[in-house]
Motif scaffolding. Structure first.
Motif, PDB file in Angstrom:
ATOM      1  N   GLU A   1       0.842  -1.188   0.000  1.00 37.90           N
ATOM      2  CA  GLU A   1       0.000   0.000   0.000  1.00 37.90           C
ATOM      3  C   GLU A   1       0.877   1.238   0.000  1.00 37.90           C
ATOM      4  O   GLU A   1       1.789   1.358   0.818  1.00 37.90           O
ATOM      5  CB  GLU A   1      -0.899   0.001   1.237  1.00 37.90           C
ATOM      6  N   TYR A   2       0.594   2.148  -0.920  1.00 39.25           N
ATOM      7  CA  TYR A   2       1.391   3.366  -1.045  1.00 39.25           C
ATOM      8  C   TYR A   2       0.568   4.570  -0.626  1.00 39.25           C
ATOM      9  O   TYR A   2      -0.632   4.656  -0.915  1.00 39.25           O
ATOM     10  CB  TYR A   2       1.879   3.531  -2.490  1.00 39.25           C
ATOM     11  N   ARG A   3       1.217   5.507   0.027  1.00 44.59           N
ATOM     12  CA  ARG A   3       0.575   6.741   0.478  1.00 44.59           C
ATOM     13  C   ARG A   3       1.305   7.925  -0.125  1.00 44.59           C
ATOM     14  O   ARG A   3       2.522   7.900  -0.260  1.00 44.59           O
ATOM     15  CB  ARG A   3       0.585   6.794   2.013  1.00 44.59           C
ATOM     16  N   TRP A   4       0.530   8.954  -0.484  1.00 41.51           N
ATOM     17  CA  TRP A   4       1.117  10.063  -1.236  1.00 41.51           C
ATOM     18  C   TRP A   4       1.594  11.198  -0.332  1.00 41.51           C
ATOM     19  O   TRP A   4       0.915  11.588   0.608  1.00 41.51           O
ATOM     20  CB  TRP A   4       0.109  10.632  -2.232  1.00 41.51           C
ATOM     21  N   GLN A   5       2.780  11.714  -0.674  1.00 44.84           N
ATOM     22  CA  GLN A   5       3.337  12.889  -0.016  1.00 44.84           C
ATOM     23  C   GLN A   5       4.179  13.644  -1.030  1.00 44.84           C
ATOM     24  O   GLN A   5       4.988  13.049  -1.740  1.00 44.84           O
ATOM     25  CB  GLN A   5       4.203  12.491   1.179  1.00 44.84           C
ATOM     26  N   ASP A   6       3.961  14.955  -1.140  1.00 49.92           N
ATOM     27  CA  ASP A   6       4.751  15.741  -2.078  1.00 49.92           C
ATOM     28  C   ASP A   6       5.363  16.982  -1.423  1.00 49.92           C
ATOM     29  O   ASP A   6       5.981  17.801  -2.111  1.00 49.92           O
ATOM     30  CB  ASP A   6       3.911  16.149  -3.291  1.00 49.92           C
ATOM     31  N   ASN A   7       5.165  17.118  -0.116  1.00 41.97           N
ATOM     32  CA  ASN A   7       5.692  18.271   0.635  1.00 41.97           C
ATOM     33  C   ASN A   7       5.173  19.599   0.093  1.00 41.97           C
ATOM     34  O   ASN A   7       5.778  20.641   0.324  1.00 41.97           O
ATOM     35  CB  ASN A   7       7.226  18.261   0.632  1.00 41.97           C
ATOM     36  N   ASP A   8       4.044  19.545  -0.606  1.00 39.75           N
ATOM     37  CA  ASP A   8       3.400  20.756  -1.120  1.00 39.75           C
ATOM     38  C   ASP A   8       1.927  20.716  -0.728  1.00 39.75           C
ATOM     39  O   ASP A   8       1.547  21.219   0.325  1.00 39.75           O
ATOM     40  CB  ASP A   8       3.582  20.847  -2.632  1.00 39.75           C
ATOM     41  N   LYS A   9       1.110  20.070  -1.548  1.00 45.41           N
ATOM     42  CA  LYS A   9      -0.304  19.922  -1.205  1.00 45.41           C
ATOM     43  C   LYS A   9      -0.496  18.884  -0.102  1.00 45.41           C
ATOM     44  O   LYS A   9      -1.444  18.970   0.684  1.00 45.41           O
ATOM     45  CB  LYS A   9      -1.106  19.512  -2.443  1.00 45.41           C
ATOM     46  N   PHE A  10       0.387  17.902  -0.081  1.00 42.73           N
ATOM     47  CA  PHE A  10       0.296  16.816   0.900  1.00 42.73           C
ATOM     48  C   PHE A  10       1.595  16.796   1.703  1.00 42.73           C
ATOM     49  O   PHE A  10       2.610  16.259   1.263  1.00 42.73           O
ATOM     50  CB  PHE A  10       0.069  15.479   0.190  1.00 42.73           C
ATOM     51  N   LYS A  11       1.540  17.403   2.869  1.00 44.29           N
ATOM     52  CA  LYS A  11       2.734  17.534   3.712  1.00 44.29           C
ATOM     53  C   LYS A  11       3.104  16.223   4.388  1.00 44.29           C
ATOM     54  O   LYS A  11       4.262  15.991   4.726  1.00 44.29           O
ATOM     55  CB  LYS A  11       2.504  18.604   4.786  1.00 44.29           C
ATOM     56  N   LYS A  12       2.091  15.369   4.625  1.00 43.87           N
ATOM     57  CA  LYS A  12       2.318  14.087   5.295  1.00 43.87           C
ATOM     58  C   LYS A  12       1.838  12.960   4.392  1.00 43.87           C
ATOM     59  O   LYS A  12       0.996  13.182   3.515  1.00 43.87           O
ATOM     60  CB  LYS A  12       1.560  14.050   6.619  1.00 43.87           C
ATOM     61  N   PRO A  13       2.367  11.733   4.576  1.00 42.40           N
ATOM     62  CA  PRO A  13       1.871  10.593   3.800  1.00 42.40           C
ATOM     63  C   PRO A  13       0.355  10.460   3.959  1.00 42.40           C
ATOM     64  O   PRO A  13      -0.156  10.405   5.073  1.00 42.40           O
ATOM     65  CB  PRO A  13       2.611   9.399   4.416  1.00 42.40           C
ATOM     66  N   THR A  14      -0.344  10.424   2.823  1.00 43.69           N
ATOM     67  CA  THR A  14      -1.799  10.487   2.822  1.00 43.69           C
ATOM     68  C   THR A  14      -2.391   9.346   2.013  1.00 43.69           C
ATOM     69  O   THR A  14      -1.959   9.072   0.891  1.00 43.69           O
ATOM     70  CB  THR A  14      -2.271  11.827   2.214  1.00 43.69           C
ATOM     71  N   ASP A  15      -3.407   8.678   2.581  1.00 48.71           N
ATOM     72  CA  ASP A  15      -4.131   7.637   1.858  1.00 48.71           C
ATOM     73  C   ASP A  15      -4.978   8.281   0.768  1.00 48.71           C
ATOM     74  O   ASP A  15      -5.757   9.206   1.034  1.00 48.71           O
ATOM     75  CB  ASP A  15      -5.042   6.844   2.801  1.00 48.71           C
ATOM     76  N   LEU A  16      -4.836   7.782  -0.471  1.00 48.95           N
ATOM     77  CA  LEU A  16      -5.619   8.277  -1.595  1.00 48.95           C
ATOM     78  C   LEU A  16      -6.105   7.104  -2.436  1.00 48.95           C
ATOM     79  O   LEU A  16      -5.435   6.062  -2.495  1.00 48.95           O
ATOM     80  CB  LEU A  16      -4.772   9.192  -2.494  1.00 48.95           C
ATOM     81  N   PRO A  17      -7.262   7.252  -3.105  1.00 41.24           N
ATOM     82  CA  PRO A  17      -7.632   6.245  -4.103  1.00 41.24           C
ATOM     83  C   PRO A  17      -6.548   6.167  -5.171  1.00 41.24           C
ATOM     84  O   PRO A  17      -5.842   7.149  -5.429  1.00 41.24           O
ATOM     85  CB  PRO A  17      -8.954   6.785  -4.676  1.00 41.24           C
ATOM     86  N   ALA A  18      -6.416   5.005  -5.787  1.00 44.07           N
ATOM     87  CA  ALA A  18      -5.322   4.800  -6.740  1.00 44.07           C
ATOM     88  C   ALA A  18      -5.337   5.820  -7.872  1.00 44.07           C
ATOM     89  O   ALA A  18      -4.278   6.319  -8.274  1.00 44.07           O
ATOM     90  CB  ALA A  18      -5.388   3.391  -7.310  1.00 44.07           C
ATOM     91  N   ASN A  19      -6.533   6.145  -8.396  1.00 47.60           N
ATOM     92  CA  ASN A  19      -6.558   7.082  -9.523  1.00 47.60           C
ATOM     93  C   ASN A  19      -6.095   8.474  -9.108  1.00 47.60           C
ATOM     94  O   ASN A  19      -5.417   9.166  -9.876  1.00 47.60           O
ATOM     95  CB  ASN A  19      -7.953   7.125 -10.157  1.00 47.60           C
ATOM     96  N   GLN A  20      -6.418   8.887  -7.880  1.00 51.11           N
ATOM     97  CA  GLN A  20      -5.947  10.187  -7.414  1.00 51.11           C
ATOM     98  C   GLN A  20      -4.444  10.160  -7.126  1.00 51.11           C
ATOM     99  O   GLN A  20      -3.726  11.118  -7.409  1.00 51.11           O
ATOM    100  CB  GLN A  20      -6.716  10.609  -6.166  1.00 51.11           C
ATOM    101  N   TYR A  21      -3.978   9.061  -6.554  1.00 47.80           N
ATOM    102  CA  TYR A  21      -2.542   8.904  -6.296  1.00 47.80           C
ATOM    103  C   TYR A  21      -1.764   9.027  -7.607  1.00 47.80           C
ATOM    104  O   TYR A  21      -0.783   9.778  -7.701  1.00 47.80           O
ATOM    105  CB  TYR A  21      -2.279   7.546  -5.642  1.00 47.80           C
ATOM    106  N   ILE A  22      -2.226   8.307  -8.641  1.00 45.03           N
ATOM    107  CA  ILE A  22      -1.505   8.315  -9.909  1.00 45.03           C
ATOM    108  C   ILE A  22      -1.642   9.663 -10.598  1.00 45.03           C
ATOM    109  O   ILE A  22      -0.697  10.143 -11.249  1.00 45.03           O
ATOM    110  CB  ILE A  22      -1.995   7.156 -10.805  1.00 45.03           C
ATOM    111  N   PHE A  23      -2.784  10.331 -10.440  1.00 43.90           N
ATOM    112  CA  PHE A  23      -2.935  11.684 -10.984  1.00 43.90           C
ATOM    113  C   PHE A  23      -1.889  12.613 -10.384  1.00 43.90           C
ATOM    114  O   PHE A  23      -1.191  13.335 -11.102  1.00 43.90           O
ATOM    115  CB  PHE A  23      -4.340  12.220 -10.698  1.00 43.90           C
ATOM    116  N   HIS A  24      -1.768  12.596  -9.053  1.00 45.27           N
ATOM    117  CA  HIS A  24      -0.783  13.473  -8.399  1.00 45.27           C
ATOM    118  C   HIS A  24       0.639  13.048  -8.746  1.00 45.27           C
ATOM    119  O   HIS A  24       1.522  13.906  -8.901  1.00 45.27           O
ATOM    120  CB  HIS A  24      -0.993  13.450  -6.885  1.00 45.27           C
ATOM    121  N   LEU A  25       0.871  11.752  -8.899  1.00 53.05           N
ATOM    122  CA  LEU A  25       2.203  11.259  -9.265  1.00 53.05           C
ATOM    123  C   LEU A  25       2.601  11.791 -10.640  1.00 53.05           C
ATOM    124  O   LEU A  25       3.702  12.344 -10.819  1.00 53.05           O
ATOM    125  CB  LEU A  25       2.188   9.727  -9.262  1.00 53.05           C
TER     126      LEU A  25
END
Length: 260
Positions: A140-164
């Protein structure tokens, strides 16, 4: 469950391991899918590979500037791929070529290819079918970009890949990080950034193989996706872009597709 932190994301592992679909080994004649905006002649080829997808992409494809060294390197590498040259040999830096230019060209190229692969299945990847960015129940992967998402955040896969993909695109478009002119030196943080990009792009392969590979098989793209993954794997191993431990989710598949 154990919780293993990563710098930009976390990967949680469950007690019961899971395996991706047992994809068949591509034939030696299988060609890698090519991004049809790189050259005009590739458009028809791509439509044929992903018939039914209408050449759909998840994010707009990135083009190499006309007359640039990066475009020349891309054309040379593509010619060798189409000639059926061994993938292990194709990924090696050609004698006399610049390492950073080689890395930059392949970063854009793999962004385009993985973008196209995910574009063929993104209609089936939504909040209901894929409420988390996972690779089976084990990863399971959690998204963090130190911009919109300062901390590791659970996201649906399509949103995770969109932000990626949005994040990768922003780096590729950053002319300080990816200088467009050959006489402009690459910055010191270029190679660490490339490693981070490849680590994250790998996760798209993980999700697609575990959860959507049946859709790719239905449109006859299995051999092409497998070959694209082989190319990606040999490239990241050649330049040590992803640690071996991070490649574990597709370990069994890799053993079949990329025998040592």
């Amino acid at each position: 469950q154990t919780h293993q932190k990563r710098r930009f994301a976390c990967c949680r592992r469950s007690k019961q391991p899971s395996k991706p679909p047992q994809a068949s080994k591509p034939s030696s004649k299988a060609h890698i899918p090519l991004c049809h905006r790189h050259t005009h002649t590739q458009q028809g080829d791509m439509a044929g590979v992903f018939k039914g997808s209408n050449g759909k992409t998840f994010r707009p494809k990135k083009k190499f500037a006309e007359g640039s060294l990066r475009l020349q390197l891309h054309k040379k590498a593509t010619a060798e791929l189409n000639a059926g040259v061994d993938l292990k040999r194709v990924v090696r830096l050609p004698p006399g070529d610049d390492m950073d230019e080689w890395l930059a060209m392949h970063t854009v190229d793999f962004f385009n290819r993985i973008n196209l692969i995910y574009g063929t299945v993104c209609d089936f990847c939504n909040e209901q079918s894929c409420p988390m960015m996972t690779g089976g129940p084990q990863y399971e992967y959690r998204w963090q970009d130190n911009d919109k998402f300062k901390k590791p955040t659970d996201l649906p896969a399509n949103q995770y890949i969109f932000h990626l993909m949005e994040w990768v695109e922003s780096l590729i478009n950053n002319e300080e990080l990816f200088p467009p002119l050959p006489d402009t030196p690459f910055p010191k943080d270029f190679r660490p950034a490339v490693k981070q990009i490849f680590r994250r792009l790998y996760r798209v392969f993980v999700h697609v193989y575990y959860h959507h590979f049946d859709k790719l098989t239905l449109i006859g793209a299995e051999a092409h996706v497998n070959t694209c993954y082989k190319h990606f794997y040999y490239f990241v191993r050649e330049f040590d872009l992803i640690e071996v431990a991070e490649l574990e989710p597709l370990k069994d598949l890799t053993a079949k597709l990329c025998p040592e």
